[in-house]
Scaffold this motif. Structure first.
Motif, short mmCIF file in Angstrom:
data_model
loop_
_atom_site.label_atom_id
_atom_site.label_comp_id
_atom_site.label_asym_id
_atom_site.label_seq_id
_atom_site.Cartn_x
_atom_site.Cartn_y
_atom_site.Cartn_z
N LYS A 1 0.82 -1.21 0.00
CA LYS A 1 0.00 0.00 0.00
C LYS A 1 0.86 1.26 0.00
O LYS A 1 0.51 2.27 -0.56
CB LYS A 1 -0.90 0.00 1.23
N ARG A 2 2.05 1.16 0.64
CA ARG A 2 2.87 2.36 0.81
C ARG A 2 4.33 1.93 0.78
O ARG A 2 4.71 0.98 1.44
CB ARG A 2 2.51 2.96 2.16
N VAL A 3 5.12 2.60 -0.04
CA VAL A 3 6.54 2.30 -0.13
C VAL A 3 7.30 3.59 0.16
O VAL A 3 6.98 4.63 -0.41
CB VAL A 3 6.93 1.82 -1.55
N THR A 4 8.29 3.53 1.05
CA THR A 4 9.09 4.73 1.32
C THR A 4 10.55 4.43 1.02
O THR A 4 11.06 3.38 1.40
CB THR A 4 8.93 5.14 2.80
N LEU A 5 11.19 5.33 0.30
CA LEU A 5 12.60 5.14 -0.04
C LEU A 5 13.26 6.49 -0.24
O LEU A 5 12.57 7.50 -0.41
CB LEU A 5 12.74 4.26 -1.28
N GLU A 6 14.59 6.49 -0.20
CA GLU A 6 15.31 7.74 -0.44
C GLU A 6 15.83 7.74 -1.87
O GLU A 6 16.45 6.77 -2.30
CB GLU A 6 16.48 7.88 0.55
N VAL A 7 15.54 8.80 -2.61
CA VAL A 7 16.03 8.91 -3.99
C VAL A 7 16.50 10.34 -4.23
O VAL A 7 16.30 11.22 -3.40
CB VAL A 7 14.94 8.57 -5.04
N GLU A 8 17.10 10.55 -5.40
CA GLU A 8 17.47 11.91 -5.78
C GLU A 8 16.65 12.33 -6.99
O GLU A 8 16.52 11.56 -7.94
CB GLU A 8 18.95 11.98 -6.10
N LEU A 9 16.08 13.53 -6.93
CA LEU A 9 15.30 14.04 -8.05
C LEU A 9 16.12 15.07 -8.81
O LEU A 9 16.81 15.89 -8.19
CB LEU A 9 14.00 14.69 -7.55
N LYS A 10 16.05 15.01 -10.16
CA LYS A 10 16.83 15.95 -10.97
C LYS A 10 16.15 17.31 -11.00
O LYS A 10 14.93 17.38 -11.13
CB LYS A 10 16.91 15.43 -12.40
N ARG A 11 16.96 18.36 -10.92
CA ARG A 11 16.40 19.71 -11.10
C ARG A 11 16.40 20.03 -12.58
O ARG A 11 17.15 19.44 -13.36
CB ARG A 11 17.30 20.74 -10.43
N ARG A 12 15.61 21.01 -12.97
CA ARG A 12 15.55 21.44 -14.37
C ARG A 12 16.86 22.13 -14.72
O ARG A 12 17.38 22.93 -13.92
CB ARG A 12 14.41 22.44 -14.50
N SER A 13 17.43 21.82 -15.90
CA SER A 13 18.65 22.50 -16.33
C SER A 13 18.31 23.96 -16.60
O SER A 13 17.22 24.28 -17.07
CB SER A 13 19.20 21.90 -17.61
N THR A 14 19.27 24.83 -16.28
CA THR A 14 19.04 26.24 -16.58
C THR A 14 20.14 26.71 -17.51
O THR A 14 21.08 25.96 -17.80
CB THR A 14 19.08 27.08 -15.29
N ALA A 15 20.03 27.95 -17.97
CA ALA A 15 20.98 28.47 -18.96
C ALA A 15 22.42 28.30 -18.48
O ALA A 15 23.28 27.81 -19.20
CB ALA A 15 20.66 29.93 -19.22
N GLY A 16 22.67 28.65 -17.20
CA GLY A 16 24.05 28.63 -16.72
C GLY A 16 24.50 27.27 -16.24
O GLY A 16 25.68 27.05 -15.99
N CYS A 17 23.57 26.34 -16.10
CA CYS A 17 23.92 25.09 -15.43
C CYS A 17 23.19 23.93 -16.08
O CYS A 17 21.98 23.79 -15.97
CB CYS A 17 23.52 25.23 -13.95
#
Ligand code: C2E
Ligand code: MG
Ligand code: MG
Length: 737
Positions: free
Chosen positions: A244-260
């Motif tokens: 019913k419920r799963v909890t885990l640690e992950v990393e989410l990508k941020r949106r690329s921006t002009a400088g990065c």
């Protein structure tokens, strides 16, 4: 007949509220209130006074509340002031006629029912009035029943309209309220469809990952996860609804921006829950998507990384410490085992370093150690590990060694590079070192064995006059012989009652009250006088005698509690150090249960102090045992916290109640301590995990003040009291209320 008046009235402001959307939270303050009840109010508009009177008399007789107007202008004024529910309107009136009144009411946007009662029944008039919103048309002279039936129908219609509007408004507000709650949540909230594409994301998710509204809906969730494989199982579970419920640690990508192009991902604690709905025809529930919540854990991860770094590195030189060295050595041994290769351990100890400390002071001594570390680090190969494991002790791990003599050559070059003098301010300091070497597999097969043998070889150099290198030989095993002797001495010591316990108070610095006592073992050795734990505990750990010794400590603690009790003294808590070997004994729990049952456990609480490393090894067995202890009401503290490695998530799984910050961290608190020190990281982390904290080894006022400032109020240390004999502890307890 009075029941006809059931139609409720609207308040004057409702139309306005309808136009201005409410702040969602106004709903909670009761902004939408039910309309006032009472008889429906009917405005009769006719220039014929007799007609007006007879009609109002009839309507009032059946329970309506009537208003009357003799002209169009008066009708508009009453409409404004009295807000009737219904208007009975004549068409032919001098001045403003009924058509004009209708037109004005329509323009005002008023929700008022209008029934025309007129002699003008031309098709054109009927058409015009109905088009302008009149609800019925009755010919004059009227039949009372016809008028009453028309009024009833009109009021019912109006009531239905009003209810629909109210429901719509409430739905809108409720929707706004949900949207408000979701968008103001400190967590990211999203919904995925069955293809695992975003159907909804809240504002927090957009702002955290740098997206604009609408940019995420329709995109696959996996695209946003730094390591999509890490969530595939959890998503599959969510899809099938198996969990019913799963909890885990992950990393989410941020949106690329002009400088990065590739900004740092955000670590989150992700919880996924299956959303189910009834299948076609109301059958079995089927998965129709996934509801997800992601909590930003950047700060927690930073604290964890800082603590991990500190746990693996020497603060002074930044070199790996003993913990990391052991890891690397373990790895190198396994690799050498696989490849049939060799590796060397070089134990480097500076000669007469203590003299530098004593003559130039500790600060200069520290600078020298840093300079030595830099010089050695500059002359080693990439892939070698140089670590500092004690005051002036460095260990160099040389993996993938071709020949044993290459290790000796490496040691010689270290001695050589140290020969040039070091400049400490105006002082020119000469450093010499003694180096012992052990080689895998020739001199040992485990990290402990290799380190011990390199240490022995180093001692052999010291004995022979220092500033040299020696390779381990079995003849150097004098310590081994000592170990055997120690084993029988400890056995005798136990049999002859040579061990005693001292008790060190733990105090609450905020109010000076006593938190409890820590039991510390001492050995009154017949030949060597009083010995401290460091003189014999390591040996007892090695030969397994720590188990009977530890059990003796537990029994003695209860004996001592009973002796205090006879004098009416009850320590609030007694903490006992437990070795990992003891905890792993299958009979340990039973032994402790028997002791607790035999002695009244209610008056004094027990706290077991275990070290972080216990949790690392044999984690699952340890966790099970600790949980059993916690169920028995025994508290568990992590001793020397910060020196081993415990991930925060592993701490969360344990029934640990208290962390004891290791003395080495407290010792480092000085006038220049900054807020981001390891101690404040530990305090913040313990706070977030809801754990108690005790600082160990508090010796100075300045340390106590700093600890109090950052919120750590429990302390143990010479500033308050050192370890006390049973009698002295009794007196201390007697004086503490
Ligand atoms: P620990 O559990 O971390 O105990 C604290 C040690 O710090 C004690 O040393 C105590 O005397 C010392 N200490 C307390 N306040 C200060 C201070 O302000 N400054 C300094 N520099 N030191 C302070 P002790 O008694 O020598 O014990 C050393 C270690 O031996 C203990 O560390 C514990 O790990 C172990 N030990 C002691 N008793 C037992 C026992 O009964 N069983 C087991 N398994 N281990 C024990
Ligand atoms: Mg302790
Ligand atoms: Mg400690």
């Amino acid at each position: 007949m009075t029941s006809r008046s059931a139609g409720g009235r609207r308040s004057a402001g409702e139309g306005a509220r309808n136009r201005d959307p409410l702040h969602p939270l106004q709903l909670l303050r009761g902004a939408v209130s039910p309309p006032p009840a009472g008889p429906a109010r009917i405005l009769v508009v006719d220039d014929d006074a007799r007609f007006r009177q007879s009609l109002t008399a009839m309507l009032e007789m059946v329970g309506y509340h009537c208003l009357a107007a003799g002209s169009g202008a008066e009708a508009l004024r009453l409409l404004e002031e009295e807000t009737p529910d219904l208007v009975l309107l004549d068409l032919l009136m001098p001045g403003m006629d009924g058509h004009q009144v209708l037109e004005r009411v329509r323009r005002l946007g008023r929700d008022v029912g209008i029934i025309i009662i007129s002699v003008d029944t031309s098709w054109d008039s009927v058409k015009r009035t109905l088009r302008r919103g009149a609800e019925n048309f009755i010919r004059k002279p009227y039949a009372p029943d016809e008028v009453l039936a028309a009024i009833e129908t009109c009021l019912q219609k109006r009531e239905r309209r009003r209810q629909n509007r109210r429901m719509l408004q409430q739905r809108q507000i409720s929707e706004q309220l949900h949207r408000f709650l979701v968008n103001h949540s400190p967590d990211c909230i999203f919904i995925l469809d069955t293809a695992r594409r975003f159907r909804f994301v809240n504002d927090k998710m957009l702002s955290l990952l740098g997206y604009r509204e609408g940019e995420l809906v329709g995109r696959a969730f996996a695209e946003l996860v730094a390591d999509p494989a890490s969530v595939s199982c959890a998503l599959a579970d969510g899809a099938s609804g198996t969990r019913k419920r799963v909890t885990l640690e992950v990393e989410l990508k941020r949106r690329s921006t002009a400088g990065c192009d590739c900004p740092d991902p955000v670590p989150v604690e992700l919880t996924l829950m299956a959303v189910t709905c009834r299948g076609a025809g109301g059958g079995e529930r089927v998965s129709c998507g996934v509801y997800g919540v992601a909590r930003d854990i950047t700060e927690r991860k930073k604290a964890e990384a800082l603590i991990t770094f500190q746990a693996h590195h020497d603060q002074l030189t930044g070199l790996p410490n003993r913990v990391l060295l052991n890891d690397r050595l373990d790895l190198a041994i396994r690799q050498a085992q696989r490849d049939g290769g060799r590796l060397a351990v070089l134990f480097v100890d500076l000669d007469r370093f203590k003299m530098v400390n004593d003559t130039l002071g500790h600060a200069q001594g520290d600078l020298l150690l840093q300079a030595v570390a830099r010089r050695i680090a500059n002359c080693i190969r990439r892939g070698d590990t140089l670590s500092r494991i004690g005051g002036d002790e460095f260990v160099l791990l040389v993996p993938r060694l071709k020949l044993q003599r290459d290790a000796a050559r490496c040691a010689a070059s270290i001695l050589e590079i140290l020969r040039a003098p070091f400049m400490l301010g105006v002082h020119e300091v000469f450093v010499r070192a003694s180096i012992g070497i052990s080689v895998y597999p020739d001199h040992g097969r485990t990290p402990e064995e290799l380190l011990r043998h390199a240490d022995m070889a180093m001692y052999a150099v010291k004995e022979k006059g220092r500033d040299n290198v020696a390779v381990y030989r079995p003849q150097m095993d004098r310590k081994y012989i000592r170990r055997l002797a120690m084993e029988s001495e400890i056995r005798n010591g136990l049999a002859n009652n040579e061990f005693v316990l001292e008790y060190q108070p733990q105090v609450n610095m905020a109010d000076g009250s006593l938190r409890g006592l820590e039991a510390l073992i001492r050995w009154d050795h017949p030949g060597r006088g009083r010995l401290l734990p460091s003189d014999f505990i390591p040996w007892a750990e090695e030969n397994g005698l720590i188990v009977p010794l530890g059990n003796w400590v537990l029994e003695q603690v209860f004996v001592d509690i009973r002796r205090w009790k006879r004098h009416g003294i009850h320590p609030p808590l007694v903490a006992v150090n437990i070795s990992s070997l003891q905890l792993r004994q299958p009979g340990f729990l039973g032994f402790l249960v028997d002791l607790l049952e035999e002695h009244d456990p209610d008056t004094t609480r027990m706290e077991l102090e275990i070290t972080e490393n216990i949790i690392m090894h044999d984690a699952s067995g340890t966790i099970r045992r600790l949980n059993q202890l916690a169920d028995m009401g025994v508290r568990v503290a992590i001793d020397d916290f910060g020196t081993g490695y415990s991930s925060l998530s592993s701490l969360q799984r344990l029934p640990v109640t208290t962390l004891k910050i290791d003395q080495s961290f407290i010792g480092r608190i000085g006038p220049a301590s900054s807020e981001d020190s390891i101690v404040s990281a530990i305090v913040a982390m313990a706070g977030s995990l809801g754990l108690g904290l005790i600082a160990e080894g508090v010796e100075r006022e300045l340390q106590a003040r700093y600890l109090g400032r950052i919120g750590c109020h429990l302390a143990q240390g010479y500033l308050f009291a050192g370890p006390l004999s049973h009698e002295a502890a009794g007196r201390y307890l007697g004086g503490c209320h």
